[in-house]
Design an enzyme around this catalytic site. Structure first.
Site, PDB file in Angstrom:
ATOM      1  N   ASP A   1      54.360  46.389  36.422  1.00  0.00           N
ATOM      2  CA  ASP A   1      53.342  47.412  36.221  1.00  0.00           C
ATOM      3  C   ASP A   1      52.058  46.897  36.865  1.00  0.00           C
ATOM      4  OD1 ASP A   1      51.978  49.645  35.356  1.00  0.00           O
ATOM      5  OD2 ASP A   1      51.641  48.860  33.350  1.00  0.00           O
TER       6      ASP A   1
ATOM      7  N   ASP B   1      48.160  48.227  36.208  1.00  0.00           N
ATOM      8  CA  ASP B   1      47.061  48.112  35.253  1.00  0.00           C
ATOM      9  C   ASP B   1      47.505  47.425  33.967  1.00  0.00           C
ATOM     10  OD1 ASP B   1      44.602  50.118  36.176  1.00  0.00           O
ATOM     11  OD2 ASP B   1      46.552  50.688  36.976  1.00  0.00           O
TER      12      ASP B   1
END
Length: 316
Positions: A143, A145
Site C-alpha cells: 500500500d 499512504d
C-alpha cells in the site's frame, strides 16, 4: 473512557481474530505459571524455550489441518475443533522459527508484566508466512499512504525503504505499489508522489530489466503503470495486458455503480448537514470535507454507501 481509547467499532473485528486469540491463550499459561519475580538470563531462556515449544505444537496442528483440507474434510482436524472458524492455510507456517526470529529482536520472553499480545502473535504469524513463501516469491505488493509514506505525503528520498525495494528488484522479484490514489492515466502525478523512490532507482543505476519489474497500480486497481528504463512511469493500457478480456464490468456498468454511490453520499451529507463536497472521478467517487467531520458521520456515509451498493448488485 478517555478519547485515547476511542476505537472505531466497525473495525474492531480485526483485533479479535480467533486463531490469534487461541495462540494468545496458549502462551498465557507459561507466562502466568513460570513468570519469575527477578529477571535472569536463565529464566529468559527457559521462557523462550516454553514459547518455542508452544509455537512448534501449533505449527504441527496447522500442518495436520492442511492435510485434512487437502483430503476435503478440514473440520475433522484438531485445530478446527479448537478454533471452529479457522480457514485454509495455503502454505506451511514455520512458527517456531518465526518466533525465534521475532523474539531475538523484541525479547518477548524477557517480559515479566506484559504477556504476548495480539500484535506480537500477528507479527510472528506474518514472519512465518514471509519465511514460507520466500523461496518461491515472485511479486511483493505494498500500500502507499500510511505504509510506505505518511498519509497524503510523498515517498521521501534516501530512506531505508528505498534500499530494501531496490534489493527486491535486484533479486528478480516484481514490486508493485497498489494505491487508492486515482489520477487516471496521468503518470506525472504518480511520479510526483513516488519521486524519492524513482530518484533512488536512478542513483542506484538499476538496469532496464530491474526497473521493468516495478509497477504502480492506482485508483483501486484501475490504472496500471510500469517503470521505464528512464525511471519514468509509463501507463499500461488495458488491452496491453488483456484486462479488457478479463474484466466482467463494462464502463457503463461502472458508471451505474458510481451513480448509486454518489447519490447515497449526497443523501448522507444532506440529511446530516455535513460540511463536505462529493468528488466524482472516472472510476471513483468520494467525500472531501470542507470542515470537521466526526468519525460517526464518516462511518454513516461508509455504511450507507456499502448497503446501497450491495442492494444495487442484488446481494441478499
Amino acid at each position: 473512557m478517555t478519547s485515547q481509547y476511542r476505537v472505531n467499532y466497525h473495525l474492531r473485528a480485526h483485533k479479535r481474530d480467533s486463531l490469534i486469540e487461541f495462540i494468545k491463550g496458549m502462551l498465557l499459561t507459561p507466562f502466568v505459571l513460570h513468570s519469575q519475580p527477578v529477571s535472569s538470563q536463565e529464566h529468559v531462556a527457559e521462557n523462550a524455550q516454553r514459547y518455542a515449544e508452544i509455537f512448534a505444537s501449533i505449527e504441527a496442528l496447522i500442518e495436520e489441518h492442511r492435510e485434512f483440507t487437502e483430503g476435503g474434510i478440514p473440520t475433522y482436524s484438531r485445530l478446527a475443533k479448537l478454533v471452529p472458524s479457522i480457514g485454509t492455510f495455503f502454505t506451511p507456517l514455520p512458527l517456531q522459527r518465526a518466533f525465534e526470529r521475532v523474539n531475538g529482536q523484541d525479547k518477548i520472553s524477557a517480559r515479566k508484566h506484559v504477556p504476548p499480545s495480539f500484535n506480537d502473535v500477528r507479527r510472528i504469524l506474518n514472519m512465518a508466512q514471509a519465511m514460507a513463501i520466500a523461496p518461491q516469491l515472485q511479486l511483493v505488493t505494498f500500500d502507499g499512504d500510511m505504509t510506505l509514506y505518511a498519509d497524503g505525503q510523498n515517498f521521501e528520498e534516501d530512506t531505508e525503504l528505498t534500499a530494501l525495494l531496490i534489493s527486491l528488484l535486484r533479486r528478480h522479484i516484481h514490486v508493485a505499489i497498489v494505491t487508492a490514489a486515482g489520477y487516471g492515466d496521468d503518470a506525472a502525478r504518480y511520479e510526483h508522489r513516488l519521486s524519492g523512490l524513482l530518484s533512488g532507482f536512478s542513483r542506484a543505476g538499476l538496469g532496464p530489466s530491474e526497473v521493468g519489474r516495478f509497477y504502480v497500480l492506482g485508483g483501486e486497481c484501475n490504472f496500471l503503470f510500469r517503470c521505464a528504463p528512464n525511471y519514468r512511469l509509463q501507463y499500461v493500457a488495458d488491452a496491453e495486458y488483456g484486462a479488457s478480456a478479463l474484466r466482467s464490468w463494462t464502463d457503463a456498468q461502472v458508471q451505474q455503480l458510481l451513480d448509486v454511490a454518489e447519490a447515497e453520499l449526497r443523501d448522507c451529507v444532506g440529511r446530516m448537514g455535513a460540511s463536505a463536497d462529493i468528488l466524482r472521478k472516472p472510476r471513483a467517487v468520494g467525500l472531501v470535507p470542507r470542515g470537521r467531520l466526526t468519525r460517526e458521520q464518516l462511518d454513516e456515509c461508509a455504511l450507507s454507501s456499502q448497503l446501497a451498493l450491495l442492494k444495487f448488485q442484488g446481494a441478499p
